[in-house]
Design a protein around this motif. Structure first.
Motif, PDB file in Angstrom:
ATOM      1  N   ASN A 181       0.826  -1.218   0.000  1.00  0.00           N
ATOM      2  CA  ASN A 181       0.000   0.000   0.000  1.00  0.00           C
ATOM      3  C   ASN A 181       0.852   1.257   0.000  1.00  0.00           C
ATOM      4  N   ARG A 182       1.940   1.261   0.771  1.00  0.00           N
ATOM      5  CA  ARG A 182       2.819   2.437   0.778  1.00  0.00           C
ATOM      6  C   ARG A 182       3.467   2.628  -0.581  1.00  0.00           C
ATOM      7  N   ALA A 183       3.871   1.526  -1.213  1.00  0.00           N
ATOM      8  CA  ALA A 183       4.489   1.630  -2.537  1.00  0.00           C
ATOM      9  C   ALA A 183       3.486   2.143  -3.566  1.00  0.00           C
ATOM     10  N   SER A 184       2.239   1.699  -3.466  1.00  0.00           N
ATOM     11  CA  SER A 184       1.248   2.153  -4.444  1.00  0.00           C
ATOM     12  C   SER A 184       0.897   3.627  -4.249  1.00  0.00           C
ATOM     13  N   ARG A 185       1.034   4.155  -3.043  1.00  0.00           N
ATOM     14  CA  ARG A 185       0.791   5.589  -2.825  1.00  0.00           C
ATOM     15  C   ARG A 185       1.901   6.431  -3.450  1.00  0.00           C
ATOM     16  N   ARG A 186       3.072   5.854  -3.631  1.00  0.00           N
ATOM     17  CA  ARG A 186       4.183   6.589  -4.259  1.00  0.00           C
ATOM     18  C   ARG A 186       4.115   6.525  -5.783  1.00  0.00           C
ATOM     19  N   ARG A 187       3.211   5.760  -6.289  1.00  0.00           N
ATOM     20  CA  ARG A 187       3.111   5.562  -7.726  1.00  0.00           C
ATOM     21  C   ARG A 187       2.924   6.863  -8.499  1.00  0.00           C
ATOM     22  N   PRO A 188       2.077   7.793  -8.060  1.00  0.00           N
ATOM     23  CA  PRO A 188       1.950   9.049  -8.819  1.00  0.00           C
ATOM     24  C   PRO A 188       3.278   9.794  -8.962  1.00  0.00           C
ATOM     25  N   TYR A 189       4.100   9.773  -7.924  1.00  0.00           N
ATOM     26  CA  TYR A 189       5.406  10.430  -8.013  1.00  0.00           C
ATOM     27  C   TYR A 189       6.247   9.775  -9.103  1.00  0.00           C
ATOM     28  N   VAL A 190       6.248   8.464  -9.117  1.00  0.00           N
ATOM     29  CA  VAL A 190       7.042   7.741 -10.116  1.00  0.00           C
ATOM     30  C   VAL A 190       6.515   8.034 -11.515  1.00  0.00           C
ATOM     31  N   GLN A 191       5.188   8.041 -11.666  1.00  0.00           N
ATOM     32  CA  GLN A 191       4.613   8.316 -12.978  1.00  0.00           C
ATOM     33  C   GLN A 191       4.942   9.735 -13.444  1.00  0.00           C
ATOM     34  N   GLN A 192       4.866  10.697 -12.546  1.00  0.00           N
ATOM     35  CA  GLN A 192       5.124  12.085 -12.913  1.00  0.00           C
ATOM     36  C   GLN A 192       6.597  12.320 -13.242  1.00  0.00           C
ATOM     37  N   ASN A 193       7.482  11.567 -12.634  1.00  0.00           N
ATOM     38  CA  ASN A 193       8.917  11.780 -12.813  1.00  0.00           C
ATOM     39  C   ASN A 193       9.593  10.617 -13.516  1.00  0.00           C
ATOM     40  N   ALA A 194       8.842   9.854 -14.287  1.00  0.00           N
ATOM     41  CA  ALA A 194       9.376   8.652 -14.928  1.00  0.00           C
ATOM     42  C   ALA A 194      10.571   8.967 -15.826  1.00  0.00           C
ATOM     43  N   GLY A 195      10.488  10.046 -16.581  1.00  0.00           N
ATOM     44  CA  GLY A 195      11.587  10.397 -17.476  1.00  0.00           C
ATOM     45  C   GLY A 195      12.866  10.701 -16.726  1.00  0.00           C
ATOM     46  N   ASP A 196      12.768  11.498 -15.680  1.00  0.00           N
ATOM     47  CA  ASP A 196      13.949  11.840 -14.883  1.00  0.00           C
ATOM     48  C   ASP A 196      14.528  10.609 -14.192  1.00  0.00           C
ATOM     49  N   LEU A 197      13.642   9.773 -13.638  1.00  0.00           N
ATOM     50  CA  LEU A 197      14.112   8.571 -12.951  1.00  0.00           C
ATOM     51  C   LEU A 197      14.803   7.612 -13.921  1.00  0.00           C
ATOM     52  N   ALA A 198      14.207   7.430 -15.092  1.00  0.00           N
ATOM     53  CA  ALA A 198      14.813   6.543 -16.087  1.00  0.00           C
ATOM     54  C   ALA A 198      16.163   7.089 -16.531  1.00  0.00           C
ATOM     55  N   GLY A 199      16.253   8.402 -16.710  1.00  0.00           N
ATOM     56  CA  GLY A 199      17.530   9.004 -17.085  1.00  0.00           C
ATOM     57  C   GLY A 199      18.603   8.773 -16.038  1.00  0.00           C
ATOM     58  N   GLN A 200      18.237   8.916 -14.777  1.00  0.00           N
ATOM     59  CA  GLN A 200      19.203   8.682 -13.697  1.00  0.00           C
ATOM     60  C   GLN A 200      19.648   7.222 -13.663  1.00  0.00           C
ATOM     61  N   VAL A 201      18.698   6.310 -13.818  1.00  0.00           N
ATOM     62  CA  VAL A 201      19.031   4.884 -13.801  1.00  0.00           C
ATOM     63  C   VAL A 201      19.974   4.556 -14.949  1.00  0.00           C
ATOM     64  N   LEU A 202      19.644   5.022 -16.141  1.00  0.00           N
ATOM     65  CA  LEU A 202      20.499   4.738 -17.296  1.00  0.00           C
ATOM     66  C   LEU A 202      21.864   5.393 -17.163  1.00  0.00           C
ATOM     67  N   SER A 203      21.900   6.591 -16.625  1.00  0.00           N
ATOM     68  CA  SER A 203      23.158   7.279 -16.423  1.00  0.00           C
ATOM     69  C   SER A 203      24.045   6.511 -15.448  1.00  0.00           C
ATOM     70  N   ASN A 204      23.441   6.085 -14.345  1.00  0.00           N
ATOM     71  CA  ASN A 204      24.208   5.324 -13.352  1.00  0.00           C
ATOM     72  C   ASN A 204      24.612   3.961 -13.878  1.00  0.00           C
ATOM     73  N   ALA A 205      23.740   3.327 -14.659  1.00  0.00           N
ATOM     74  CA  ALA A 205      24.078   2.018 -15.217  1.00  0.00           C
ATOM     75  C   ALA A 205      25.231   2.155 -16.201  1.00  0.00           C
ATOM     76  N   GLY A 206      25.221   3.214 -17.001  1.00  0.00           N
ATOM     77  CA  GLY A 206      26.313   3.424 -17.943  1.00  0.00           C
ATOM     78  C   GLY A 206      27.616   3.709 -17.233  1.00  0.00           C
ATOM     79  N   ALA A 207      27.547   4.478 -16.167  1.00  0.00           N
ATOM     80  CA  ALA A 207      28.759   4.785 -15.407  1.00  0.00           C
ATOM     81  C   ALA A 207      29.313   3.529 -14.759  1.00  0.00           C
ATOM     82  N   TRP A 208      28.420   2.673 -14.253  1.00  0.00           N
ATOM     83  CA  TRP A 208      28.891   1.431 -13.626  1.00  0.00           C
ATOM     84  C   TRP A 208      29.501   0.513 -14.657  1.00  0.00           C
ATOM     85  N   ARG A 209      28.858   0.416 -15.809  1.00  0.00           N
ATOM     86  CA  ARG A 209      29.333  -0.528 -16.820  1.00  0.00           C
ATOM     87  C   ARG A 209      30.752  -0.204 -17.260  1.00  0.00           C
ATOM     88  N   TRP A 210      31.033   1.053 -17.524  1.00  0.00           N
ATOM     89  CA  TRP A 210      32.323   1.402 -18.069  1.00  0.00           C
ATOM     90  C   TRP A 210      33.401   1.532 -16.989  1.00  0.00           C
TER      91      TRP A 210
END
Length: 98
Positions: A63-92
């Motif tokens: 239930n707590r995770a589902s209440r945070r869902r609107p935040y994730v939906q509203q900021n999906a682009g920024d979150l995905a960018g951060q994840v990909l940025s960090n994944a790329g930094a880790w990989r190399w």
């Protein structure tokens, strides 16, 4: 043109086959999914972990995770960018890739 039509018919036939297979086994798939969820919940409640969770604690976390869902939906682009940025930094920078 005939090859394109033939390709389309093959793809449409495969698509129809997959849909009919899933529709024919929907009840079985739903039961297996439910059994899998029950197994996971039982593992968290009584498994070999050094800590256990009650059903109420698990439901509260969901239930707590589902209440945070609107935040994730509203900021999906920024979150995905951060994840990909960090994944790329880790990989190399990882010794595995040197």
């Amino acid at each position: 043109m005939l090859a394109l039509l033939g390709s389309f018919l093959v793809v449409a036939g495969l698509f129809t086959y997959v849909i009919s297979s899933v529709a024919g086994q929907w009840e079985s798939l739903a039961n297996r999914f439910s059994d899998g969820i029950d197994t996971i919940l039982q593992f968290f409640e009584t498994g070999p972990l050094p800590f256990h969770f009650t059903q109420a604690e698990i439901n509260d976390a969901i239930n707590r995770a589902s209440r945070r869902r609107p935040y994730v939906q509203q900021n999906a682009g920024d979150l995905a960018g951060q994840v990909l940025s960090n994944a790329g930094a880790w990989r190399w920078s990882s010794p595995c890739w040197r």
